[in-house]
Scaffold this active site. Structure first.
Site, PDB file in Angstrom:
ATOM      1  N   SER A 131      -4.658  -2.722   5.949  1.00 39.95           N
ATOM      2  CA  SER A 131      -5.401  -3.584   5.032  1.00 39.95           C
ATOM      3  C   SER A 131      -4.631  -4.858   4.737  1.00 39.95           C
ATOM      4  O   SER A 131      -3.391  -4.865   4.700  1.00 39.95           O
ATOM      5  CB  SER A 131      -5.654  -2.826   3.723  1.00 39.95           C
ATOM      6  N   GLU A 133      -4.396  -6.001   1.949  1.00 43.37           N
ATOM      7  CA  GLU A 133      -3.726  -5.764   0.671  1.00 43.37           C
ATOM      8  C   GLU A 133      -2.241  -5.461   0.863  1.00 43.37           C
ATOM      9  O   GLU A 133      -1.468  -5.536  -0.092  1.00 43.37           O
ATOM     10  CB  GLU A 133      -4.403  -4.615  -0.077  1.00 43.37           C
ATOM     11  N   TYR A 155      -2.468   1.170  -3.836  1.00 41.60           N
ATOM     12  CA  TYR A 155      -3.199   1.215  -2.575  1.00 41.60           C
ATOM     13  C   TYR A 155      -2.450   0.437  -1.486  1.00 41.60           C
ATOM     14  O   TYR A 155      -2.242   0.928  -0.377  1.00 41.60           O
ATOM     15  CB  TYR A 155      -4.602   0.633  -2.769  1.00 41.60           C
TER      16      TYR A 155
END
Length: 342
Positions: A131, A133, A155
């Site tokens: 991801s 992120e 996460y």
């Protein structure tokens, strides 16, 4: 003989599109689903409940990324050629509220699956869904495969662990293990609590008279948004390469949440400021200000490029949510000028 693929997270947005793609390529597709008191297969029901296609080669198994035995047993039962690990606790805001569960499924779940693949007595090509992120407080813009990670959520931290563990298993044990670092990708199948879907569903609810106000968090966060069905093509492409590698998948364009809201409301002729209110509960403890990916490596080696643009993506999602609300999209969607910068 057709190839076999195992997909964890097959009932999610990406899993459902990947299953469609692989079935279209003649694969026998197997999916891992969690046991619960209610079915969560809505995104893939059409794949195996079509009376005109009674023999669709799609098979589902109960299992969980937190349970090594279910992963090992499922793998040995199927003996897949390719494994796509898309399963995770994937909501960033929720990861602050459930950090241990997020780390166990998103991070350790990948390790458990890699261990199962490592001990298999047949060759398996493995894909790990990373991801944007992971970049978090980005050290450079745009972000590429060599950009250092600086995650800003449980996460993101869990995905970094999974990313490096995939590389570790590739280098230590010679596994064909690839990482896809996917930037935000949306569709009508996006979860209803993710901001993009929350916006398009909110517009539909307002037009249908069910709601008058849409509550959102940080409108200034800027993201690189693409179209999910295109991104699963890149996942498959990574496992068709002569050697495993890691790839950023992104559009290379960045837009703010505010822009997404402006475009969504503007496409139906509404003034967003009359309907949107800020709710502090939706702010993250540590925010990621902006993410924008450089997918030039994917373009060169995979031949992959994003095709659906930002405004078209918003329109695709709006059309779906308007129809779901019982409205005729053609009666509400209008042509609007390009959004302002922001």
């Amino acid at each position: 003989m057709s190839k076999k693929a195992l997909i964890t997270g097959i009932t999610g947005q990406d899993g459902s599109y990947l299953a469609e793609l692989l079935l279209g390529k003649g694969y026998e597709v197997h999916g891992l689903i969690r046991r619960s008191s209610s079915f969560s297969t809505g995104r893939i029901d059409h794949l195996y409940r079509d009376p005109h296609q009674p023999d669709v080669p799609l098979h589902l198994y109960y299992g969980d990324l937190s349970d090594s035995s279910s992963l090992i047993n499922t793998l040995n039962t199927i003996r897949p050629d390719e494994v796509y690990n898309l399963g995770a606790q994937s909501h960033v805001k929720v990861s602050f509220e459930m950090p241990e569960f997020t780390a166990d499924t998103t991070g350790m779940g990948n390790l458990r699956l890699l261990e199962a693949v490592r001990h298999a007595d047949w060759p398996i090509r493995f894909y790990q869904a990373g991801s944007s992120e992971m970049f978090g407080k980005a050290r450079e813009t745009p972000q590429r495969e060599t950009t250092p990670f600086y995650p800003r959520s449980p996460y993101g931290v869990s995905k970094v662990f999974a990313h490096w563990m995939t590389i570790q298993y590739r280098e230590a044990y010679g596994l064909f293990a690839a990482n896809g670092i996917l930037f935000n990708h949306e569709s009508p199948r996006r979860g209803r609590t993710f901001v993009t879907r929350k916006v398009t569903r909110g517009v539909a609810d307002i037009l249908a008279g069910r709601e008058t106000t849409l509550y959102l968090g940080n409108l200034d966060a800027r993201r690189d948004w693409g179209y999910a069905p295109e991104y699963v093509e890149a996942m498959w492409g990574m496992l068709q390469q002569p050697a495993p590698d890691d790839f950023v998948i992104a559009t290379g364009e960045m837009h703010s949440v505010r822009q997404f809201v402006e475009v969504a409301f503007g496409q139906v002729g509404l003034d967003w400021q009359a309907h949107v209110e800020i709710d502090p509960r939706y702010f993250r403890p540590t925010e990621v200000d902006e993410l924008c990916g450089d997918a030039s490596k994917a373009a060169e080696k995979l031949g992959w490029r994003a095709r659906v643009g930002f405004r078209e993506l918003v329109r695709i999602m709006l059309e779906s949510d308007l129809a779901a609300a019982g409205l005729d999209p053609a009666a509400f969607l209008v042509n609007q000028p390009s959004p302002t910068a922001g």
